[in-house]
Design a protein around this motif. Structure first.
Motif, PDB file in Angstrom:
ATOM      1  N   CYS A  73      63.180  12.374  -8.703  1.00  0.00           N
ATOM      2  CA  CYS A  73      63.132  11.147  -9.575  1.00  0.00           C
ATOM      3  C   CYS A  73      61.662  10.433  -8.895  1.00  0.00           C
ATOM      4  O   CYS A  73      60.588  11.553  -8.447  1.00  0.00           O
ATOM      5  N   GLU A  74      61.185   8.945  -8.984  1.00  0.00           N
ATOM      6  CA  GLU A  74      59.885   8.377  -8.405  1.00  0.00           C
ATOM      7  C   GLU A  74      60.507   7.697  -6.977  1.00  0.00           C
ATOM      8  O   GLU A  74      61.234   7.898  -6.987  1.00  0.00           O
ATOM      9  N   VAL A  75      59.736   7.888  -6.840  1.00  0.00           N
ATOM     10  CA  VAL A  75      59.420   6.996  -5.043  1.00  0.00           C
ATOM     11  C   VAL A  75      60.439   5.616  -5.805  1.00  0.00           C
ATOM     12  O   VAL A  75      61.007   5.885  -4.761  1.00  0.00           O
ATOM     13  N   GLU A  76      60.010   5.175  -6.496  1.00  0.00           N
ATOM     14  CA  GLU A  76      60.734   3.904  -6.761  1.00  0.00           C
ATOM     15  C   GLU A  76      62.225   3.425  -6.391  1.00  0.00           C
ATOM     16  O   GLU A  76      62.856   2.438  -6.290  1.00  0.00           O
ATOM     17  N   ASP A  77      62.317   5.365  -7.276  1.00  0.00           N
ATOM     18  CA  ASP A  77      63.739   5.466  -7.887  1.00  0.00           C
ATOM     19  C   ASP A  77      64.861   5.250  -6.076  1.00  0.00           C
ATOM     20  O   ASP A  77      65.870   4.972  -5.895  1.00  0.00           O
ATOM     21  N   ILE A  78      63.680   5.936  -4.930  1.00  0.00           N
ATOM     22  CA  ILE A  78      64.035   5.710  -3.672  1.00  0.00           C
ATOM     23  C   ILE A  78      64.058   5.003  -3.775  1.00  0.00           C
ATOM     24  O   ILE A  78      65.458   4.210  -2.682  1.00  0.00           O
ATOM     25  N   LYS A  83      67.833  -0.737  -2.414  1.00  0.00           N
ATOM     26  CA  LYS A  83      68.517  -1.234  -2.234  1.00  0.00           C
ATOM     27  C   LYS A  83      70.071  -1.944  -3.021  1.00  0.00           C
ATOM     28  O   LYS A  83      70.426  -2.857  -3.236  1.00  0.00           O
ATOM     29  N   ARG A  84      70.784  -0.580  -3.498  1.00  0.00           N
ATOM     30  CA  ARG A  84      71.433  -0.366  -4.404  1.00  0.00           C
ATOM     31  C   ARG A  84      72.500  -0.767  -2.921  1.00  0.00           C
ATOM     32  O   ARG A  84      73.776  -1.235  -3.165  1.00  0.00           O
ATOM     33  N   ARG A  85      72.130  -0.209  -1.847  1.00  0.00           N
ATOM     34  CA  ARG A  85      73.310  -0.279  -1.351  1.00  0.00           C
ATOM     35  C   ARG A  85      73.447  -1.091  -0.535  1.00  0.00           C
ATOM     36  O   ARG A  85      74.337  -1.076   0.635  1.00  0.00           O
ATOM     37  N   GLY A  86      72.295  -1.547  -0.379  1.00  0.00           N
ATOM     38  CA  GLY A  86      72.195  -2.677   0.614  1.00  0.00           C
ATOM     39  C   GLY A  86      71.415  -2.671   2.489  1.00  0.00           C
ATOM     40  O   GLY A  86      72.537  -3.566   2.813  1.00  0.00           O
ATOM     41  N   GLU A  87      70.948  -1.398   2.084  1.00  0.00           N
ATOM     42  CA  GLU A  87      70.433  -1.265   3.577  1.00  0.00           C
ATOM     43  C   GLU A  87      68.674  -1.304   3.455  1.00  0.00           C
ATOM     44  O   GLU A  87      68.580  -0.857   1.923  1.00  0.00           O
ATOM     45  N   ASP A  88      68.186  -1.420   4.597  1.00  0.00           N
ATOM     46  CA  ASP A  88      66.729  -0.599   5.069  1.00  0.00           C
ATOM     47  C   ASP A  88      66.435   0.136   4.708  1.00  0.00           C
ATOM     48  O   ASP A  88      67.132   1.608   4.746  1.00  0.00           O
ATOM     49  N   ALA A 113      72.352  12.165   7.282  1.00  0.00           N
ATOM     50  CA  ALA A 113      72.526  11.364   8.034  1.00  0.00           C
ATOM     51  C   ALA A 113      72.013   9.736   7.588  1.00  0.00           C
ATOM     52  O   ALA A 113      71.503   8.487   7.830  1.00  0.00           O
ATOM     53  N   GLY A 114      72.326   9.633   6.068  1.00  0.00           N
ATOM     54  CA  GLY A 114      72.184   8.511   5.373  1.00  0.00           C
ATOM     55  C   GLY A 114      71.051   8.155   4.540  1.00  0.00           C
ATOM     56  O   GLY A 114      70.485   7.045   4.163  1.00  0.00           O
ATOM     57  N   VAL A 115      70.140   9.272   4.927  1.00  0.00           N
ATOM     58  CA  VAL A 115      68.419   9.132   3.988  1.00  0.00           C
ATOM     59  C   VAL A 115      68.251   8.546   3.051  1.00  0.00           C
ATOM     60  O   VAL A 115      69.378   9.711   1.708  1.00  0.00           O
ATOM     61  N   HIS A 116      68.188   7.687   2.524  1.00  0.00           N
ATOM     62  CA  HIS A 116      67.539   7.106   0.940  1.00  0.00           C
ATOM     63  C   HIS A 116      67.362   7.738  -0.235  1.00  0.00           C
ATOM     64  O   HIS A 116      67.243   8.184  -1.890  1.00  0.00           O
ATOM     65  N   GLY A 117      66.433   9.182   0.424  1.00  0.00           N
ATOM     66  CA  GLY A 117      65.515   9.917  -0.180  1.00  0.00           C
ATOM     67  C   GLY A 117      64.251  11.020   0.642  1.00  0.00           C
ATOM     68  O   GLY A 117      63.797  10.148   1.317  1.00  0.00           O
ATOM     69  N   VAL A 118      63.535  11.344  -0.233  1.00  0.00           N
ATOM     70  CA  VAL A 118      63.326  13.003   0.379  1.00  0.00           C
ATOM     71  C   VAL A 118      62.011  12.980  -0.856  1.00  0.00           C
ATOM     72  O   VAL A 118      62.046  13.367  -1.881  1.00  0.00           O
ATOM     73  N   ILE A 119      60.429  12.634   0.060  1.00  0.00           N
ATOM     74  CA  ILE A 119      59.527  13.204  -0.714  1.00  0.00           C
ATOM     75  C   ILE A 119      58.630  14.250  -0.691  1.00  0.00           C
ATOM     76  O   ILE A 119      58.752  14.391   1.264  1.00  0.00           O
ATOM     77  N   PRO A 183      63.032  -1.167   7.393  1.00  0.00           N
ATOM     78  CA  PRO A 183      62.778  -0.343   6.796  1.00  0.00           C
ATOM     79  C   PRO A 183      61.819   1.032   6.873  1.00  0.00           C
ATOM     80  O   PRO A 183      60.402   0.733   7.723  1.00  0.00           O
ATOM     81  N   LEU A 184      61.547   2.538   7.197  1.00  0.00           N
ATOM     82  CA  LEU A 184      60.995   3.389   7.912  1.00  0.00           C
ATOM     83  C   LEU A 184      60.865   4.643   6.710  1.00  0.00           C
ATOM     84  O   LEU A 184      62.456   5.055   5.708  1.00  0.00           O
ATOM     85  N   ALA A 185      59.354   5.394   7.018  1.00  0.00           N
ATOM     86  CA  ALA A 185      60.032   5.962   6.892  1.00  0.00           C
ATOM     87  C   ALA A 185      59.502   7.620   7.775  1.00  0.00           C
ATOM     88  O   ALA A 185      58.210   7.150   8.493  1.00  0.00           O
TER      89      ALA A 185
END
Length: 236
Positions: A73-78, A83-88, A113-119, A183-185
């Motif tokens: 996917c793209e970074v923007e998709d992550i 936002k879709r999950r309503g989470e930071d 751990a519920g991470v939204h995505g990996v880059i 919001p965290l990376a």
């Protein structure tokens, strides 16, 4: 791309992964066969020797699914997923992880751990291949993965979206001293070199994991697990 083993194939079926054909050892009577039939997937019953020849891991358990190549996917998709999950947003960045076993293990940790995505970077790093998919134990079907040409640019995109970016580094402050809410990376470095200088310079800070033994470093996937679950503990 091959997906091997009962658990990995089962998760692929549940996730709706596009499977071209499912190779099953002759004489096998398993619920996965019925699930694949119900999904309209072509099934071929083959001798074990065929599976042994096709298998990369040699731990196929009588099931190999031939699937389309991994859909990055793209970074923007992550960011959109958070936002879709309503989470930071909660993102993991891998800087030079070259072992696909480590990559697969990290994907499993991140999914749990519920991470939204990996880059991950496109160059000099492991891709989501057959080995990574199997090691992830099905997690690769659920975690979004963005593959980028430049990690520093990806970090800039995350910062613009309001994320704080911290890298794991032995010289950093202990991770429990940081506020990891919001919001965290988190950046995890490669097995040998750690986080590269340029990526480190683009981070907001460096976190470390407290050690008490004689060996002063952890396997990348273990370090990632400690870091993301400390973040999860704080985030609740």
């Amino acid at each position: 791309m091959n997906i091997e083993g009962k658990n990995a194939v089962g998760e692929a079926l549940r996730a709706g992964t596009t499977i071209d054909v499912l190779l099953v050892e002759k004489g096998t009577n398993h619920p996965l066969v019925a699930q694949a039939r119900a999904a309209g997937i072509k099934i071929q019953f083959v001798d074990r020797s065929v599976l042994e020849r096709e298998s990369v891991s040699k731990r196929h358990q009588g099931f190999i699914a031939r699937a389309t190549e991994f859909d990055y996917c793209e970074v923007e998709d992550i960011l959109a997923e958070s936002k879709r999950r309503g989470e930071d947003a909660f993102v993991v960045i891998l800087d030079g992880i070259e072992d696909p076993h480590n990559l697969g293990s990290i994907l499993r940790v991140c999914e749990c751990a519920g991470v939204h995505g990996v880059i991950i970077p496109k160059n000099r790093a492991a891709s989501v291949n057959d080995t990574a998919v199997r090691t992830s134990a099905g997690a690769s079907q659920y975690v979004k993965v963005a593959r980028v040409a430049n990690l520093s640019n990806a970090i800039a995109t995350l910062k613009k979206a309001g994320l704080w970016v911290f890298c794991a580094d032995m010289d950093g402050r202990e991770i429990t001293e940081f506020n990891l809410k919001g919001p965290l990376a988190l950046v995890i470095g490669g097995e040998d070199r750690g986080v590269s200088r340029l990526v480190k310079e683009n981070c907001d800070g460096a976190v470390s994991i407290k050690m008490k033994g004689k060996i002063n470093s952890l396997n990348a996937s273990v370090a990632c697990g400690v870091a993301v679950f400390e973040a999860l503990r704080q985030r609740g």
